[in-house]
Design an enzyme around this catalytic site. Sequence first.
Site, mmCIF file in Angstrom:
data_model
loop_
_atom_site.group_PDB
_atom_site.id
_atom_site.type_symbol
_atom_site.label_atom_id
_atom_site.label_comp_id
_atom_site.label_asym_id
_atom_site.label_seq_id
_atom_site.Cartn_x
_atom_site.Cartn_y
_atom_site.Cartn_z
ATOM 1 N N SER A 93 0.785 -1.233 0.000
ATOM 2 C CA SER A 93 0.000 0.000 0.000
ATOM 3 C C SER A 93 0.815 1.281 0.000
ATOM 4 O O SER A 93 0.240 2.367 -0.101
ATOM 5 C CB SER A 93 -0.966 0.004 1.186
ATOM 6 O OG SER A 93 -2.030 -0.882 0.941
ATOM 7 N N THR A 154 -6.414 -16.517 4.549
ATOM 8 C CA THR A 154 -5.212 -15.887 4.014
ATOM 9 C C THR A 154 -4.572 -16.654 2.867
ATOM 10 O O THR A 154 -4.417 -16.113 1.766
ATOM 11 C CB THR A 154 -4.190 -15.674 5.143
ATOM 12 O OG1 THR A 154 -4.761 -14.803 6.117
ATOM 13 C CG2 THR A 154 -2.912 -15.051 4.613
ATOM 14 N N SER A 357 4.291 -11.710 6.086
ATOM 15 C CA SER A 357 3.059 -10.976 6.382
ATOM 16 C C SER A 357 2.089 -11.922 7.066
ATOM 17 O O SER A 357 2.365 -13.108 7.231
ATOM 18 C CB SER A 357 2.439 -10.383 5.107
ATOM 19 O OG SER A 357 1.986 -11.412 4.244
#
Length: 406
Positions: A93, A154, A357
Amino acid sequence: MVSGTVGRGTALGAVLLALLAVPAQAGTAAAADLPAPDDTGLQAVLHTALSQGAPGAMVRVDDNGTIHQLSEGVADRATGRAITTTDRFRVGSVTKSFSAVVLLQLVDEGKLDLDASVNTYLPGLLPDDRITVRQVMSHRSGLYDYTNDMFAQTVPGFESVRNKVFSYQDLITLSLKHGVTNAPGAAYSYSNTNFVVAGMLIEKLTGHSVATEYQNRIFTPLNLTDTFYVHPDTVIPGTHANGYLTPDEAGGALVDSTEQTVSWAQSAGAVISSTQDLDTFFSALMSGQLMSAAQLAQMQQWTTVNSTQGYGLGLRRRDLSCGISVYGHTGTVQGYYTYAFASKDGKRSVTALANTSNNVNVLNTMARTLESAFCGKPTTAKLRSATSSATTVERHEDIAPGIARD
């Protein structure tokens, strides 16, 4: 140079510390009101991140031309190659700040009005004509984040999209299936959908791809030679850190998530870069090199996120324990956590990366690089404050913000 080795399974880990003196520009001596970066503290953060499950971690601080570089662990678990601060990686991001810069340059050029309806430029795209460009850029549009659905699980979610190619409209359609989460302007609600809209605006107003606009407006002028937008290609060009995704199931094996289209994010999260290039970018941004002073001021009109954070137009503000605020963005994409921030004047910048992550402990630990980089060696009071503030770090907000993982 100080070096050492850290064992992690059968892979070789490495610790690097280098201080490189670079001539400063005239009149730009290091900001006297900033304490010196705490290299020992930075190294401790990286070491902790590895103990929490990150294969590798690195940080680079540019202190007005004096460079502090540290890395620990591996870039590739299969080969054991040590991670270094020159490795490229997916910034997630942080891409939003690049998109915001292009849009604000278009405002400077008279091609875009921040307070105009998005539908003025993209007729019929959104269900409410009241949604403005400013609200999209500040996550106050109420547009639902489609990644909540994609990544509710995920690893299965990632595997289902890693090789897919989406159009912008595909992603908007996924969002609009849910309706809006709040009335336009009523609340801050982070959503990747907003910066998909940003990409559509860039392409509509310029007639060019976002890749072309990033290159011509930012990458080339700033000589960001490690920075790319290769969507939908799946390979990171050149020497890079592999990314490793942590499964939701405790004790599950890490998944190599390096190669993917990132088509699910595009102008919200598909840029590739390096620590040096991100330091250069945010230093240039905060020192006024990328847009007019008027637009930089608009970018820093803050919406409150929590007691220590604000969000502007594609830009985050973090208030640190020592009373200093820093400006930049966080990035989460499968296998990579990034923090990239600069001081108000751009004279000090830091980029930190862990190549994992979906690991909230690593996420919050890496946030502490900001304290060490900008606040210096902690006093007892600062240490207590920094430890307390770490609990307020947004958790996985950059991807599937509506999904609790911890």
